[in-house]
Motif scaffolding. Structure first.
Motif, short mmCIF file in Angstrom:
data_model
loop_
_atom_site.label_atom_id
_atom_site.label_comp_id
_atom_site.label_asym_id
_atom_site.label_seq_id
_atom_site.Cartn_x
_atom_site.Cartn_y
_atom_site.Cartn_z
N HIS A 70 0.84 -1.20 0.00
CA HIS A 70 0.00 0.00 0.00
C HIS A 70 0.87 1.24 0.00
O HIS A 70 2.04 1.20 0.37
N LEU A 71 0.24 2.36 -0.38
CA LEU A 71 0.93 3.64 -0.32
C LEU A 71 1.07 4.08 1.12
O LEU A 71 0.21 3.80 1.95
N GLY A 72 2.15 4.80 1.40
CA GLY A 72 2.28 5.43 2.70
C GLY A 72 1.34 6.62 2.75
O GLY A 72 0.75 7.02 1.73
N ILE A 73 1.18 7.22 3.91
CA ILE A 73 0.22 8.31 4.07
C ILE A 73 0.55 9.49 3.16
O ILE A 73 -0.35 10.09 2.56
N ILE A 74 1.81 9.83 3.01
CA ILE A 74 2.19 10.96 2.16
C ILE A 74 1.86 10.65 0.70
O ILE A 74 1.25 11.48 0.00
N GLU A 75 2.23 9.48 0.24
CA GLU A 75 1.93 9.10 -1.14
C GLU A 75 0.42 9.02 -1.38
O GLU A 75 -0.06 9.38 -2.46
N ALA A 76 -0.33 8.57 -0.38
CA ALA A 76 -1.79 8.49 -0.51
C ALA A 76 -2.41 9.89 -0.64
O ALA A 76 -3.33 10.10 -1.44
N ILE A 77 -1.89 10.84 0.13
CA ILE A 77 -2.39 12.22 0.04
C ILE A 77 -2.10 12.78 -1.34
O ILE A 77 -2.98 13.34 -2.01
N VAL A 78 -0.85 12.62 -1.80
CA VAL A 78 -0.46 13.13 -3.12
C VAL A 78 -1.29 12.46 -4.21
O VAL A 78 -1.81 13.14 -5.11
N SER A 79 -1.44 11.16 -4.15
CA SER A 79 -2.22 10.43 -5.15
C SER A 79 -3.67 10.90 -5.19
O SER A 79 -4.24 11.08 -6.26
N SER A 80 -4.25 11.11 -4.02
CA SER A 80 -5.64 11.57 -3.95
C SER A 80 -5.80 12.96 -4.56
O SER A 80 -6.71 13.21 -5.35
N ILE A 81 -4.89 13.85 -4.21
CA ILE A 81 -4.98 15.22 -4.73
C ILE A 81 -4.69 15.25 -6.24
O ILE A 81 -5.37 15.95 -6.99
N GLU A 82 -3.73 14.48 -6.67
CA GLU A 82 -3.39 14.45 -8.10
C GLU A 82 -4.52 13.87 -8.95
O GLU A 82 -4.59 14.14 -10.14
N SER A 83 -5.40 13.09 -8.35
CA SER A 83 -6.52 12.53 -9.11
C SER A 83 -7.66 13.53 -9.27
O SER A 83 -8.63 13.27 -9.98
N CYS A 84 -7.54 14.70 -8.64
CA CYS A 84 -8.57 15.74 -8.72
C CYS A 84 -8.29 16.69 -9.88
O CYS A 84 -7.22 16.68 -10.48
N ASP A 85 -9.26 17.53 -10.16
CA ASP A 85 -9.14 18.55 -11.21
C ASP A 85 -7.89 19.39 -10.96
O ASP A 85 -7.68 19.87 -9.84
N PRO A 86 -7.06 19.59 -11.99
CA PRO A 86 -5.82 20.36 -11.82
C PRO A 86 -6.03 21.77 -11.27
O PRO A 86 -5.16 22.29 -10.57
N THR A 87 -7.16 22.37 -11.53
CA THR A 87 -7.41 23.73 -11.03
C THR A 87 -7.65 23.75 -9.52
O THR A 87 -7.55 24.80 -8.89
#
Length: 108
Positions: free
Chosen positions: A65-82
């Motif tokens: 699994h992703l670590g907490i930091i990678e999970a946060i980044v992955s979640s945010i990166e999956s959102c609209d770029p704006t």
């Protein structure tokens, strides 16, 4: 469960008030006694430091699994770029893990 007799009333006599107070004290004593019986104690040694580390590097114990930091980044990166900048600037840490030493600094 409290009944009408457990509430203060202008109409109660001194004797009724004393009985009500005694009942309340006894109820509180019983509640504390039950709470004390339910309390559990766990002694920790190195676990205090190694267990929280799993949040950051779950692969250390074989979890894919992703670590907490990678999970946060992955979640945010999956959102609209704006929206990403606003999301990165508004990460909120809550719960017991947020109280771990250096938790916030490691996520910043």
């Amino acid at each position: 469960e409290e009944d009408e007799q457990d509430f203060d009333s202008d109409d109660e006599t001194d004797e009724q008030r004393m009985l009500r107070i005694m009942r309340q004290k006894e109820n509180e004593r019983l509640r504390r006694e039950l709470e004390e019986q339910e309390r559990q104690v766990m002694s920790l040694s190195t676990e205090r430091f190694t267990v929280p580390e799993i949040l950051f590097r779950p692969s250390e114990i074989g979890l894919p699994h992703l670590g907490i930091i990678e999970a946060i980044v992955s979640s945010i990166e999956s959102c609209d770029p704006t929206l990403r900048a606003a999301l990165y600037n508004n990460v909120v840490l809550t719960g017991g893990n947020a109280k771990l030493p250096h938790h916030r600094e490691r996520i910043e």
